[in-house]
Write an enzyme that holds these catalytic residues in place. Structure first.
Site, PDB file in Angstrom:
ATOM      1  N   HIS A 115       9.526  -2.045  -6.212  1.00 28.88           N
ATOM      2  CA  HIS A 115       9.312  -1.777  -7.644  1.00 28.88           C
ATOM      3  C   HIS A 115      10.188  -0.610  -8.102  1.00 28.88           C
ATOM      4  CE1 HIS A 115       7.004  -2.748 -11.184  1.00 28.88           C
ATOM      5  NE2 HIS A 115       6.336  -1.613 -11.243  1.00 28.88           N
ATOM      6  N   HIS A 150      10.476   3.915 -10.615  1.00 26.37           N
ATOM      7  CA  HIS A 150       9.900   3.164 -11.737  1.00 26.37           C
ATOM      8  C   HIS A 150      10.847   3.153 -12.935  1.00 26.37           C
ATOM      9  CE1 HIS A 150       6.654   1.765 -14.550  1.00 26.37           C
ATOM     10  NE2 HIS A 150       6.272   1.139 -13.443  1.00 26.37           N
ATOM     11  N   HIS A 204      -2.729  -3.004 -11.761  1.00 29.25           N
ATOM     12  CA  HIS A 204      -2.024  -1.794 -11.334  1.00 29.25           C
ATOM     13  C   HIS A 204      -2.964  -0.921 -10.490  1.00 29.25           C
ATOM     14  CE1 HIS A 204       0.289  -3.139 -14.813  1.00 29.25           C
ATOM     15  NE2 HIS A 204       1.310  -2.419 -14.358  1.00 29.25           N
ATOM     16  N   ASP A 212       0.837  -3.303  -9.171  1.00 25.44           N
ATOM     17  CA  ASP A 212       2.056  -2.520  -9.369  1.00 25.44           C
ATOM     18  C   ASP A 212       1.782  -1.017  -9.336  1.00 25.44           C
ATOM     19  OD1 ASP A 212       3.169  -4.988  -9.815  1.00 25.44           O
ATOM     20  OD2 ASP A 212       3.814  -4.593 -11.876  1.00 25.44           O
ATOM     21  N   ASP A 213       2.807  -0.268  -8.956  1.00 28.45           N
ATOM     22  CA  ASP A 213       2.906   1.181  -9.143  1.00 28.45           C
ATOM     23  C   ASP A 213       2.315   2.029  -8.021  1.00 28.45           C
ATOM     24  OD1 ASP A 213       4.069   0.399 -11.488  1.00 28.45           O
ATOM     25  OD2 ASP A 213       2.566   1.284 -12.809  1.00 28.45           O
TER      26      ASP A 213
END
Length: 208
Positions: free
Chosen positions: A87, A91, A176, A36-37
């Site tokens: 995503h 965020h 991440h 993620d991210d």
């Protein structure tokens, strides 16, 4: 900080049956790594190189604004045969964002991320938000195991233990590719790949 279990309990999965928490068992033992991210120019290339060492595929849930800033790295993720997911663009935490703004933010990210896989940041999304996204054809992807790699108070070895202690065939693991998570993730990921490769597991991207 909210209390989040390393392994998601069956009770939680039952409350939200329309979300994807793990994948069906296959004849071949399979684990689904997710990141993620990203994309992040300092971290994502290292992740890609490490995955390639083990012939592993993964799924990258990207922040739209990071894709905008680092399009070449995003292209590298796709070129290496990995899956990507949305995503949100900024965020956003769904519980603290009105539904109209949240959906608009997802749609903004979708202009850059060609995928109907969606993971809500923080795992927090209102039922109405999820219902609208599912109606648009999105799969809401949650996780089976979360490593807590972003927790700077967590020892590297414990991040590795989080990733392997409860993991089984068909499980989805969260890492991440971010600066905050780098220390723990870069310690744990190669060990996770080695550990499960030795046990005969494959690492695949999410596919529906």
């Amino acid at each position: 900080m909210d209390l989040i279990p390393v392994k998601i309990p069956k009770l939680i999965k039952g409350i939200y049956p329309n979300y994807i928490w793990d994948m069906p068992f296959l004849d071949k033992k399979t684990i689904y790594l997710t990141f993620d991210d990203g994309p992040n120019p300092e971290i994502t290339p290292w992740v890609l190189k490490t995955l390639k060492t083990y012939n592993a595929k993964a799924t990258f849930f990207c922040i739209g604004d990071n894709v905008r800033k680092y399009p070449d790295i995003f292209k590298s993720v796709l070129a290496d045969g990995h899956a990507v997911g949305n995503h949100t663009f900024n965020h956003l935490k769904g519980w603290k964002t009105n539904t109209e703004d949240y959906i608009h933010n997802v749609e903004k990210a979708a202009q850059l991320i060609p995928s109907k896989l969606f993971r809500p940041p923080y795992g927090k999304i209102k039922r109405k938000q999820a219902k609208l996204l599912i109606a648009q054809g999105y799969q809401i992807i949650m996780w089976s195991i979360i490593t807590f790699d972003w927790d700077t108070n967590l020892a590297e070895e414990n991040c590795f233990k989080n990733a392997i202690k409860h993991t089984e065939n068909g499980h989805i693991i969260v890492f991440h590719d971010s600066l905050k998570a780098a220390k723990n993730m870069q310690y744990a990921l190669p060990k996770v790949l080695a550990h499960f490769s030795e046990k005969g597991y494959d690492f695949k991207a999410l596919s529906f």
